[in-house]
Scaffold this motif. Sequence first.
Motif, PDB file in Angstrom:
ATOM      1  N   ARG A 115       0.850  -1.193   0.000  1.00  0.00           N
ATOM      2  CA  ARG A 115       0.000   0.000   0.000  1.00  0.00           C
ATOM      3  C   ARG A 115       0.882   1.238   0.000  1.00  0.00           C
ATOM      4  O   ARG A 115       1.702   1.436   0.905  1.00  0.00           O
ATOM      5  N   SER A 116       0.721   2.090  -0.987  1.00  0.00           N
ATOM      6  CA  SER A 116       1.623   3.242  -1.158  1.00  0.00           C
ATOM      7  C   SER A 116       1.033   4.545  -0.634  1.00  0.00           C
ATOM      8  O   SER A 116       1.774   5.474  -0.315  1.00  0.00           O
ATOM      9  N   ASP A 117      -0.297   4.654  -0.546  1.00  0.00           N
ATOM     10  CA  ASP A 117      -0.902   5.899  -0.055  1.00  0.00           C
ATOM     11  C   ASP A 117      -0.874   5.885   1.478  1.00  0.00           C
ATOM     12  O   ASP A 117      -1.807   5.438   2.136  1.00  0.00           O
ATOM     13  N   THR A 118       0.212   6.373   2.038  1.00  0.00           N
ATOM     14  CA  THR A 118       0.422   6.292   3.494  1.00  0.00           C
ATOM     15  C   THR A 118      -0.199   7.460   4.257  1.00  0.00           C
ATOM     16  O   THR A 118       0.041   7.617   5.450  1.00  0.00           O
ATOM     17  N   GLY A 119      -1.015   8.251   3.610  1.00  0.00           N
ATOM     18  CA  GLY A 119      -1.646   9.382   4.298  1.00  0.00           C
ATOM     19  C   GLY A 119      -2.506   8.964   5.468  1.00  0.00           C
ATOM     20  O   GLY A 119      -2.680   9.718   6.429  1.00  0.00           O
ATOM     21  N   TYR A 120      -3.049   7.746   5.433  1.00  0.00           N
ATOM     22  CA  TYR A 120      -3.917   7.265   6.521  1.00  0.00           C
ATOM     23  C   TYR A 120      -3.171   7.133   7.847  1.00  0.00           C
ATOM     24  O   TYR A 120      -3.777   7.010   8.900  1.00  0.00           O
ATOM     25  N   LEU A 121      -1.826   7.175   7.802  1.00  0.00           N
ATOM     26  CA  LEU A 121      -1.020   7.037   9.017  1.00  0.00           C
ATOM     27  C   LEU A 121      -0.897   8.352   9.785  1.00  0.00           C
ATOM     28  O   LEU A 121      -0.459   8.348  10.933  1.00  0.00           O
ATOM     29  N   TYR A 122      -1.278   9.459   9.169  1.00  0.00           N
ATOM     30  CA  TYR A 122      -0.995  10.771   9.752  1.00  0.00           C
ATOM     31  C   TYR A 122      -2.260  11.506  10.180  1.00  0.00           C
ATOM     32  O   TYR A 122      -2.475  12.669   9.853  1.00  0.00           O
ATOM     33  N   TRP A 123      -3.072  10.797  10.920  1.00  0.00           N
ATOM     34  CA  TRP A 123      -4.269  11.378  11.530  1.00  0.00           C
ATOM     35  C   TRP A 123      -4.332  10.937  12.988  1.00  0.00           C
ATOM     36  O   TRP A 123      -3.953   9.825  13.325  1.00  0.00           O
ATOM     37  N   ARG A 124      -4.810  11.847  13.838  1.00  0.00           N
ATOM     38  CA  ARG A 124      -5.018  11.525  15.258  1.00  0.00           C
ATOM     39  C   ARG A 124      -6.439  11.894  15.651  1.00  0.00           C
ATOM     40  O   ARG A 124      -7.002  12.858  15.145  1.00  0.00           O
ATOM     41  N   TRP A 125      -6.981  11.109  16.570  1.00  0.00           N
ATOM     42  CA  TRP A 125      -8.313  11.409  17.092  1.00  0.00           C
ATOM     43  C   TRP A 125      -8.205  12.508  18.125  1.00  0.00           C
ATOM     44  O   TRP A 125      -7.423  12.426  19.079  1.00  0.00           O
ATOM     45  N   LYS A 126      -9.002  13.595  17.942  1.00  0.00           N
ATOM     46  CA  LYS A 126      -8.997  14.721  18.865  1.00  0.00           C
ATOM     47  C   LYS A 126     -10.375  14.844  19.486  1.00  0.00           C
ATOM     48  O   LYS A 126     -11.333  15.269  18.838  1.00  0.00           O
ATOM     49  N   PRO A 127     -10.526  14.427  20.763  1.00  0.00           N
ATOM     50  CA  PRO A 127     -11.816  14.610  21.440  1.00  0.00           C
ATOM     51  C   PRO A 127     -12.205  16.082  21.467  1.00  0.00           C
ATOM     52  O   PRO A 127     -11.343  16.971  21.471  1.00  0.00           O
TER      53      PRO A 127
END
Length: 437
Positions: free
Chosen positions: A123-135
Motif C-alpha cells: 500500500r503506497s498511499d500512506t496518508g492514513y497514518l498521519y491522523w489523530r483522534w482529537k476529542p
Amino acid sequence: MKMGITNPFKDQSLSLTKKLLPWTLYVLPPIAMLCLYFKPISFTPSSATELPHSSPITITSHSSLSFISAPSTSPPPKEKEKAYEKPCDYSNGKWVHDMKGPLYNDTTCGTIKYGRNCITHGRSDTGYLYWRWKPRRCNLPRFEPPTFLQIIRNKHIAFIGDSVARNQLESLLCMIATASTPNLIYQKGEDNQFSRWHFPSHNASISLYWSPFLVQGVEKSGTKPYNELYLDHVDEKWGRDIDQMDLIVLSFGHWFLLSAVYYENDSVLGCHYCPGLNHTEIGFYDVLRKALRTTLNSIIDRRGTKGNGIDVIVTTFTPHHFEGEWDKTGACAKIRPYRNKEKKLEGMDAEMRKVEIEEVENAKAKAREFGRFRLKALDVTKLALLRPDGHPGPYMNPFPFANGVQEHVQNDCVHWCLPGPIDSWNEIFLEMMKMWE
C-alpha cells in the motif's frame, strides 16, 4: 579607629554597591525565570497546556480540562475532585492531521497478522497514518508504553472475542514493543487463536482468546451452513481461566451478522437467516444483548461475588466500510477520513453500539455491591465510522496489483491496517486505565 579618620573600606563598599546595582536588576529576572523552569508552579485547570513527552511536568487528562502539576507536589483534594468531575468523552471528536505519525512501523514488531500488514503488502498511499483522534473537549495523549507497562505490572490482561479483538491486541503489542519486547510463550488453535505474550521486565502477560460469540457456540462449517449459539452458557474456552485474569477486554459483534440458530434453556429460541429450517426468524440485536448479558453476569458471579474483583472493558462495535462487492476493485477505496458531519452514526452500527452501551450500564448497576469490580465501555464506534481509509482493502494480500488492476480481488473493509486508526483505540484504553489507577 580615631575620630576624623574616614573608613576607606566603607567608601569602596558604597561605590561598589552603586556599580553593581544596575547589573543586579538586569540579572535577577533571568534567574527567576530559570528557577520557575526547573521548579514549575502548579497551574489551575483553565491554564492547562500540552507539553512534550520529555517534559518533567506530569499531565493528567481525564477531565474535560487537563490538570497540570509538578511531580513533586500534589494538588489539594478539592482541586483533584474538580479535575475528575466530568470524565473525558473520548467518543465525541474529530480526526486531525498529525505529522508525527505512528509509534511503530510494519517491521518494528513481529505480531502483525499477515492480512493487516498493509505497507509490507504494497500500500503506497500512506496518508492514513498521519491522523489523530482529537476529542472535542479534552486532550488524548499519545500512547506511553512505559506507563502502560507500569499499570499492568504483575497482571494478566485477556482480550476475548473475534478477529477485531485480535486486531486491537496486535496494535497494543506493537506499541508496547517500542519499549519492551513481548515474549510469545503460548500458541494453540487454528491460526493461533489462543496465544499469550509475557513481558519479563514487568512480569505482565497479555492473552488472546478466540470467542466470536462470547457465549458457547459452534461455528459453521462446510457441512453446517449456520452457526449455533447457546445464549445462556458462557464460552468455557475463556471462562475456565477467569480466575487467572486481572483485566478483560471484550470485542465482538460481526459474527452475529451471519446465519445462526439460537438456543436457550436447551431448546431452540429462533434463528437469523436460516432458510430451509422451521425456526422463527428473530434477527440478531436481541441475541447480541443476551450474549453480552450472559457474559457480564458470568464474570460478576465468578469474580465479583468472591471479593477478588476484576476490571472489564467492552470495546464497542466497529463498522465496516464495504461500498461495493467484496471481490471487486474499489470496495473500500477512500484515502481520507470522513469529516465530522459527513457521516452519521445510524442504522445497524448505531443499534449494535446502543445494545452494548446499555448492557454495560446494566451490569454496572448489578456490580455496585462488589467494591472491586470495575466495568467501562470503550466507545469507539464513531471513531471507527469516520475512518473508511484505514482498512487493508485489497492489501490484505501482497501486491494485489502487481500484474495490473484486476477485476476480481479480495477486499478486507472490516479490519484495520497496522499501524493505523485502531492504535487510537488503545490510546483511549490507556487513559481509562490511568483514571482507574
